[in-house]
Design a protein around this motif. Structure first.
Motif, PDB file in Angstrom:
ATOM      1  N   LYS A 195       6.998  24.121  25.650  1.00 35.70           N
ATOM      2  CA  LYS A 195       7.249  25.129  26.679  1.00 35.70           C
ATOM      3  C   LYS A 195       6.230  25.136  27.814  1.00 35.70           C
ATOM      4  O   LYS A 195       6.386  25.889  28.772  1.00 35.70           O
ATOM      5  N   THR A 196       5.224  24.297  27.722  1.00 42.21           N
ATOM      6  CA  THR A 196       4.275  24.206  28.836  1.00 42.21           C
ATOM      7  C   THR A 196       4.857  23.430  30.017  1.00 42.21           C
ATOM      8  O   THR A 196       4.297  23.450  31.113  1.00 42.21           O
ATOM      9  N   TYR A 197       5.984  22.765  29.803  1.00 40.36           N
ATOM     10  CA  TYR A 197       6.623  21.994  30.869  1.00 40.36           C
ATOM     11  C   TYR A 197       7.620  22.871  31.615  1.00 40.36           C
ATOM     12  O   TYR A 197       8.405  23.591  31.000  1.00 40.36           O
ATOM     13  N   PRO A 198       7.646  22.807  32.946  1.00 43.36           N
ATOM     14  CA  PRO A 198       8.610  23.624  33.711  1.00 43.36           C
ATOM     15  C   PRO A 198      10.030  23.085  33.643  1.00 43.36           C
ATOM     16  O   PRO A 198      10.994  23.836  33.776  1.00 43.36           O
ATOM     17  N   TYR A 199      10.177  21.765  33.438  1.00 40.31           N
ATOM     18  CA  TYR A 199      11.514  21.155  33.414  1.00 40.31           C
ATOM     19  C   TYR A 199      12.189  21.416  32.061  1.00 40.31           C
ATOM     20  O   TYR A 199      11.533  21.386  31.011  1.00 40.31           O
ATOM     21  N   SER A 200      13.496  21.682  32.101  1.00 40.36           N
ATOM     22  CA  SER A 200      14.228  21.907  30.855  1.00 40.36           C
ATOM     23  C   SER A 200      15.623  21.312  30.950  1.00 40.36           C
ATOM     24  O   SER A 200      16.159  21.082  32.040  1.00 40.36           O
ATOM     25  N   PHE A 201      16.215  21.052  29.782  1.00 32.08           N
ATOM     26  CA  PHE A 201      17.584  20.552  29.695  1.00 32.08           C
ATOM     27  C   PHE A 201      18.155  20.981  28.347  1.00 32.08           C
ATOM     28  O   PHE A 201      17.410  21.300  27.409  1.00 32.08           O
ATOM     29  N   THR A 202      19.472  20.995  28.249  1.00 30.72           N
ATOM     30  CA  THR A 202      20.146  21.403  27.017  1.00 30.72           C
ATOM     31  C   THR A 202      21.190  20.366  26.638  1.00 30.72           C
ATOM     32  O   THR A 202      22.187  20.205  27.351  1.00 30.72           O
ATOM     33  N   PRO A 203      21.004  19.625  25.547  1.00 32.95           N
ATOM     34  CA  PRO A 203      21.999  18.645  25.116  1.00 32.95           C
ATOM     35  C   PRO A 203      23.327  19.310  24.733  1.00 32.95           C
ATOM     36  O   PRO A 203      23.333  20.337  24.039  1.00 32.95           O
ATOM     37  N   ARG A 204      24.429  18.750  25.213  1.00 30.29           N
ATOM     38  CA  ARG A 204      25.770  19.243  24.908  1.00 30.29           C
ATOM     39  C   ARG A 204      26.589  18.128  24.260  1.00 30.29           C
ATOM     40  O   ARG A 204      26.234  16.952  24.351  1.00 30.29           O
ATOM     41  N   SER A 205      27.714  18.502  23.659  1.00 30.44           N
ATOM     42  CA  SER A 205      28.628  17.516  23.097  1.00 30.44           C
ATOM     43  C   SER A 205      29.451  16.907  24.230  1.00 30.44           C
ATOM     44  O   SER A 205      30.201  17.614  24.915  1.00 30.44           O
ATOM     45  N   VAL A 206      29.280  15.610  24.454  1.00 31.22           N
ATOM     46  CA  VAL A 206      29.983  14.920  25.533  1.00 31.22           C
ATOM     47  C   VAL A 206      30.519  13.589  24.999  1.00 31.22           C
ATOM     48  O   VAL A 206      30.140  13.131  23.925  1.00 31.22           O
ATOM     49  N   GLU A 207      31.391  12.950  25.777  1.00 27.99           N
ATOM     50  CA  GLU A 207      31.909  11.645  25.385  1.00 27.99           C
ATOM     51  C   GLU A 207      30.753  10.655  25.284  1.00 27.99           C
ATOM     52  O   GLU A 207      29.929  10.522  26.194  1.00 27.99           O
ATOM     53  N   GLY A 208      30.677   9.950  24.164  1.00 36.31           N
ATOM     54  CA  GLY A 208      29.578   9.019  23.935  1.00 36.31           C
ATOM     55  C   GLY A 208      28.385   9.646  23.245  1.00 36.31           C
ATOM     56  O   GLY A 208      27.469   8.945  22.810  1.00 36.31           O
ATOM     57  N   ALA A 209      28.368  10.983  23.135  1.00 33.63           N
ATOM     58  CA  ALA A 209      27.303  11.702  22.415  1.00 33.63           C
ATOM     59  C   ALA A 209      27.907  13.003  21.896  1.00 33.63           C
ATOM     60  O   ALA A 209      27.593  14.085  22.369  1.00 33.63           O
ATOM     61  N   LYS A 210      28.765  12.862  20.910  1.00 30.82           N
ATOM     62  CA  LYS A 210      29.517  14.027  20.430  1.00 30.82           C
ATOM     63  C   LYS A 210      28.639  15.023  19.672  1.00 30.82           C
ATOM     64  O   LYS A 210      28.896  16.222  19.668  1.00 30.82           O
TER      65      LYS A 210
END
Length: 415
Positions: free
Chosen positions: A278-293
């Motif tokens: 959490k010390t990093y300002p950048y964030s992302f959230t993995p979702r279920s998508v084609e090729g990475a269900k």
């Protein structure tokens, strides 16, 4: 020097400039070389969605030209390239041509059955690789070569450029850890095209029991290992662009750890993070998508680094870069297993792992540093030896290229 000699030199110079600027022509575009070899033969095609010639797939072109294609072998991600990494891909039929598609990534042996081998005389290989030891397309080619050697079949490789073919880096695989993501005693970044690798497999007798098969390689035209070739088609679902392909050698080390490398986002292999960073300002959230269900850390907000803005030259200069792993290690102070898991993998390949929690800070003392320096020296020596053997198989090169290709001794703790 008379005017005729000057004229000849001028013509040679102009021809050289033209060759440098001419577009790269992959092996599958060189019909005049390989179509005569297929005449009257039953042909099996090892290919996927990358086997395009202009706007047409090679399968459609072969059928149009009257080549007797009797079977298709599909690698990881399937014939159309949409399956997840490691997903079981079943046998099917190509709807356009009616030709059977035989999966070699269905959770079984990875080799064709004796029934499949009786369907063809010649195996034609046309598939885009990215030049990494843990990228599985070359492993499928190895298994097919083994089957062809056992049954006396011919293999023809329609070569394609290696987008990471301008350098060699990383530890060489310790073969006692051979697996479905590491099959040959080669470094992480091996610097060869699939055709060159096929010749090396044969020359070094790396197939089981020292088998060798009859291999013909149709080389690319206007391509050398100094060429930074940009792929026109993404080779697999989670390598969608050139940035991901260039970062892949380094960020793939997060595979199988508690850190996400961006599967399930629009930047796979271009970011890394974890919910506790959490010390990093950048964030992302993995979702279920084609090729990475079902990506790691599905639907969990991860904090970390976005590497997608890194300059290509910087990535090439750093090569197989362990700095991202070390950064994650320091960011996850209470999660040392992230580095433990990673170095179990790299340790199997030639680097000393953090394979004992008692090591903690021992790497800071002089004796431990000395052992690590020795490890890097051995890695560099092994790479130099491989380079000498590799030079015999290089097809896509000028004389100067094979001598000047950079080989890096990966630096872990000595930065």
């Amino acid at each position: 020097m008379n005017k005729w000699k000057w004229a000849l030199l001028l013509c040679l110079w102009v021809a050289g400039i033209h060759a440098q600027n001419a577009p790269v022509k992959p092996g599958d575009e060189r019909y005049e070389i390989y179509l005569p070899l297929l005449k009257g033969k039953r042909v099996a095609l090892f290919a996927n969605h990358t086997a395009m010639i202009g706007e047409k797939h090679i399968l459609d072109i072969l059928v149009e030209k009257g080549v007797g294609v009797t079977a298709i072998f599909a690698p990881e991600h399937g014939f159309r390239g949409k399956a997840d990494a490691g997903e079981h891909v079943r046998n099917s039929v190509d709807t356009k041509t009616g030709i059977p598609v035989l999966s070699l990534y269905d959770g079984n042996s990875g080799k064709p059955s004796s029934l499949s081998m009786r369907k063809f005389d010649v195996l034609l290989v046309d598939i885009q690789d990215v030049g990494l030891r843990f990228y599985t397309y070359y492993i499928t080619m190895c298994r097919l070569m083994e089957a062809c050697a056992e049954t006396g079949k011919t293999v023809i490789v329609l070569d394609r450029p290696n987008p990471n073919g301008h350098y060699v880096d990383g530890p060489i695989l310790d073969m006692k850890y051979k697996s479905g993501v590491g099959w040959l005693p080669i470094p992480v970044v091996h610097g060869m095209t699939l055709g060159e690798l096929a010749l090396m497999i044969n020359g070094e007798k790396w197939l089981p029991r020292g088998l060798q098969c009859h291999v013909t390689v149709v080389p690319c035209e206007n391509y050398t290992h100094a060429t930074h070739y940009r792929l026109p088609i993404a080779p697999s679902p989670n390598l969608p662009n050139m940035k991901s392909i260039y970062l892949y050698p380094s960020t793939c080390l997060f595979e199988g750890t508690i850190v996400s490398l961006g599967r399930g986002t629009n930047l796979p292999f271009q970011v890394f993070g974890h919910p506790e960073m959490k010390t990093y300002p950048y964030s992302f959230t993995p979702r279920s998508v084609e090729g990475a269900k079902n990506p790691p850390l599905l639907n969990q907000k991860c904090y970390g680094r976005d590497l997608s803005a890194l300059n290509d030259t910087t990535i090439w200069t750093n090569g197989f870069d362990l700095g991202f792993v070390i950064e994650a290690y320091h960011a996850l102070k209470k999660r040392r297993q992230v580095l433990y898991a990673v170095f179990r993998k790299t340790g199997r390949s030639g680097l000393h792992p953090y394979n004992d929690k008692r090591r903690k800070d021992r790497s800071r003392n002089q004796s431990e540093m000395g052992r690590r320096r020795g490890s890097f020296q051995r890695t560099a020596q092994a790479l130099s030896a491989l380079r000498r053997h590799r030079r015999k198989t290089l097809l896509q090169t000028r004389q100067t290229d094979s001598m000047s290709l950079p080989i890096k001794a990966t630096n872990l703790l000595l930065r």
